[in-house]
Design a protein around this motif. Sequence first.
Motif, PDB file in Angstrom:
ATOM      1  N   PRO A  52      -6.348   7.636  -2.479  1.00  0.00           N
ATOM      2  CA  PRO A  52      -7.712   7.425  -1.979  1.00  0.00           C
ATOM      3  C   PRO A  52      -7.963   5.995  -1.510  1.00  0.00           C
ATOM      4  CG  PRO A  52      -7.731   8.580  -4.085  1.00  0.00           C
ATOM      5  CD  PRO A  52      -6.340   8.091  -3.867  1.00  0.00           C
ATOM      6  N   TYR A  53      -7.244   5.009  -2.104  1.00  0.00           N
ATOM      7  CA  TYR A  53      -7.523   3.617  -1.784  1.00  0.00           C
ATOM      8  C   TYR A  53      -6.232   2.929  -1.359  1.00  0.00           C
ATOM      9  CZ  TYR A  53     -11.512   5.017  -4.593  1.00  0.00           C
ATOM     10  OH  TYR A  53     -12.583   5.707  -5.095  1.00  0.00           O
ATOM     11  N   ILE A  54      -6.385   1.912  -0.530  1.00  0.00           N
ATOM     12  CA  ILE A  54      -5.226   1.184  -0.041  1.00  0.00           C
ATOM     13  C   ILE A  54      -5.062  -0.119  -0.817  1.00  0.00           C
ATOM     14  CG2 ILE A  54      -5.450   2.190   2.264  1.00  0.00           C
ATOM     15  CD1 ILE A  54      -6.639  -0.495   3.192  1.00  0.00           C
ATOM     16  N   ASP A  55      -3.838  -0.692  -0.716  1.00  0.00           N
ATOM     17  CA  ASP A  55      -3.589  -1.990  -1.336  1.00  0.00           C
ATOM     18  C   ASP A  55      -4.521  -3.033  -0.736  1.00  0.00           C
ATOM     19  OD1 ASP A  55      -1.562  -1.065  -2.949  1.00  0.00           O
ATOM     20  OD2 ASP A  55       0.037  -1.602  -1.556  1.00  0.00           O
ATOM     21  N   GLU A  56      -5.026  -3.905  -1.589  1.00  0.00           N
ATOM     22  CA  GLU A  56      -5.838  -5.011  -1.106  1.00  0.00           C
ATOM     23  C   GLU A  56      -5.723  -6.172  -2.079  1.00  0.00           C
ATOM     24  OE1 GLU A  56     -10.225  -5.202  -1.958  1.00  0.00           O
ATOM     25  OE2 GLU A  56      -9.994  -3.025  -1.939  1.00  0.00           O
ATOM     26  N   PRO A  57      -5.866  -7.392  -1.601  1.00  0.00           N
ATOM     27  CA  PRO A  57      -5.769  -8.544  -2.497  1.00  0.00           C
ATOM     28  C   PRO A  57      -6.874  -8.529  -3.535  1.00  0.00           C
ATOM     29  CG  PRO A  57      -6.578  -9.212  -0.339  1.00  0.00           C
ATOM     30  CD  PRO A  57      -6.133  -7.788  -0.207  1.00  0.00           C
ATOM     31  N   GLY A  58      -6.487  -8.827  -4.778  1.00  0.00           N
ATOM     32  CA  GLY A  58      -7.449  -8.852  -5.873  1.00  0.00           C
ATOM     33  C   GLY A  58      -7.484  -7.589  -6.689  1.00  0.00           C
ATOM     34  N   VAL A  59      -6.854  -6.516  -6.204  1.00  0.00           N
ATOM     35  CA  VAL A  59      -6.825  -5.232  -6.924  1.00  0.00           C
ATOM     36  C   VAL A  59      -5.398  -4.981  -7.400  1.00  0.00           C
ATOM     37  CG1 VAL A  59      -7.204  -2.743  -6.807  1.00  0.00           C
ATOM     38  CG2 VAL A  59      -8.710  -4.309  -5.554  1.00  0.00           C
TER      39      VAL A  59
END
Length: 745
Positions: A268-275
């Motif tokens: 459902p969600y993509i890689d992103e900085p901070g996660v």
Amino acid sequence: MFRRGSRSPWMMLATVLSASPGLAGDTTNVISTDRYPLPAVRESRYRHRIATELGGGWQTFVGDLHSHPRGHSEMGGVSLSYTPQIRRDEVLLSAFRHGYDFFGTSNHTSSWDNSYDEDDPVGQVSLEQDANGQPEMLTLGGMESHLGSDPEHHFNTFNRRIRFNSNSLWNWHHEILNHYSTDPLQSTHVQLNHPNEDVFFALPTEPDRRRNVRDAVELAEYNDRYFELLRRGFRVAPASNTDSHATTRAQLGEPFTFQHPNGAWVLPYIDEPGVPREKIHGRDTAQGRTGIVLPPGEWFDYGNFLRALRNRWVYRTALPPASGFFMVNGRTMGSEFSLAPAERRLDFTVWGTTKDGTGGGNNWTSLKVWNPFQPGAPIKEFTYTDPGLIDLKQVFSLTPYESIYVVTINQAWENAEVTMAPIWVQNPVAKPTITLESSAVPRHAVPVIFVNGGGDSVVLQHARTGTDFNGWRTVGTVSNFFIPLDPGVLPTTSQWRVVDPHQPEVVSNTVTLTVNNGMDVRQPHLPTPPLDGVNVQLSWTNPTPLAVDYYASRDNGATWTKLAESINSTTSAYWSFYTGGWGGSNVILKVVDRADPGHFGVTLPFFVSPEVQLKIPATSSNATVNAIAAFTVTDSDLGSCWWTTSGNEQSVYIDLGQEHLVKRMEVLFGSENPPSWYMGTSHNGSTWSMHDSGSLSYSPNQTLMKDYTNRTGGGLTARYIRFYVAGNFPGLTSGSRVCDIRLYR
């Protein structure tokens, strides 16, 4: 930028970061529905303490030192009309809420925006504090630069950022040196990012430049090229980061573009900085963390963080709450040092722990020590099977043969590994070699072995040579490197070597020693330690005939016990040594020329097991009939038997080798047994006393068992046994068959 102070915050990171105004040009254009929801409060705190016996424990902190709030307009074969971007304050708030202890952003120099990237502070601490009053999170504003081409090689710099794009290693070294200081607060701090297959990075050759570049380049993201960087001389600690970019689902590609039949995204969600990646991918080891340790009582702030990097107080962990730490001879992991003159052993203490760990998989399963120059197998390994082993402490020693030691520990959950910063030994010791002062000595001389190299002790071993080789036997552990040998207990020829006591795979060369004026006494063949109560046979040879005496010693030749003699001169002979009463001893046997006590030969020591062999070793070579088969009654082979062919009384003689107290007798008959039997004993083989008799019914393959422990003295004292058979069973037998006679003490 920052201000100095022992506990003062460098630049206070607002508690409510989402309310901070964006910097100039700072914007967010990543689709909101593709982004992981921001937690309402800070969660997943992993900071912990390890090695708690050391002043309350070293403090552990985990984070990420490689992320990009701004991505690429071209990535993964997808070109966009814009550059994906997430506001830095949003990235830092996300990192804060997801529980990072420290977090670094490092936009590429190729997409650096002077309108606001230059304004990013190099270090900040949060207003929120943990239970010890320390900042909950430290942030770093770094830069990722490029070295080489096809492929490019990337590196991060923090504190004093380096903006660099060049193919020149010399220029790279020059820029690092221009930004380097021995003071961590005034210096650049370099991390080598995702090293490529050709590991383009290299150090200068000039000593001063090399030393300072090595000092500044502190970290390398851990992959299968990490050992190559160590082999090239870099003093880098291992790091694990995300390298997450602000990006799009299309740029990331599979598996982010996979969809369910109803059109919903599989992820459902993509890689992103901070996660953290484990929250996107659903695996606890999807990302890992870079970890640092600080000494007990040392404040978690920007200055001490940089000092931890400079000291390589760093580890990488596949599982965020897991941490590791070790010390060697009072020095921490990450240390580079020269051994003191008398320092020839490395005493390791390794700790591992997992914050809130349970026996459900957080138990440690292995510890390995690696030499990067021999990466195929660890030089030391421990395995653990205790499912409750959450807090690991392992103490062991190694001899400092290597220049670099890397320690890893693994736990059961997804085989999660913690890799700790190495130690670097500037003057490792040589592996041991040995020499003899002289390879051939007369019997009265004292031969000496010289040991070169090795640790503070070695294990001395010896063996017989040639066809008499029967394995290496340990003499003992010695700490001196000038080893005199006692000529009185040396065989004519022997081999010698030393073995490392901590690493038994480290073995010296072999030397051969010859002792002149000695008889050639052959070592008994002993595949396993003989039991107490068996015969051990040795043989000896000499060019001229000798009459000899036989001796044994259990105290390495300090005292000798005469056991037998041979008054008939011969050039060779066999002799059986009875081990009864010698159990639990290292035994040496000696054959001495009766005419010249200085002319003798000895065996090497051999161990006699304390386990008692109750069956008395015996031989048989005579009988009143069919004497050729007499030996079969003591050969333990039930397929061969001594026999009689009539009912006349016949007997077989048994020699016990020496006097024994016989407590039990077993006679195993074959297909024919006698109606009656007798048993006599003798001390000299000529005068006999009858002690037992009986009658039997016919029964093929029966066993006669007699117990003599109720006799006066607890048994029958005898050197010789004579067993008689008489009679037959008409129509059933024509004689008797005795297959084995067993006598027990």
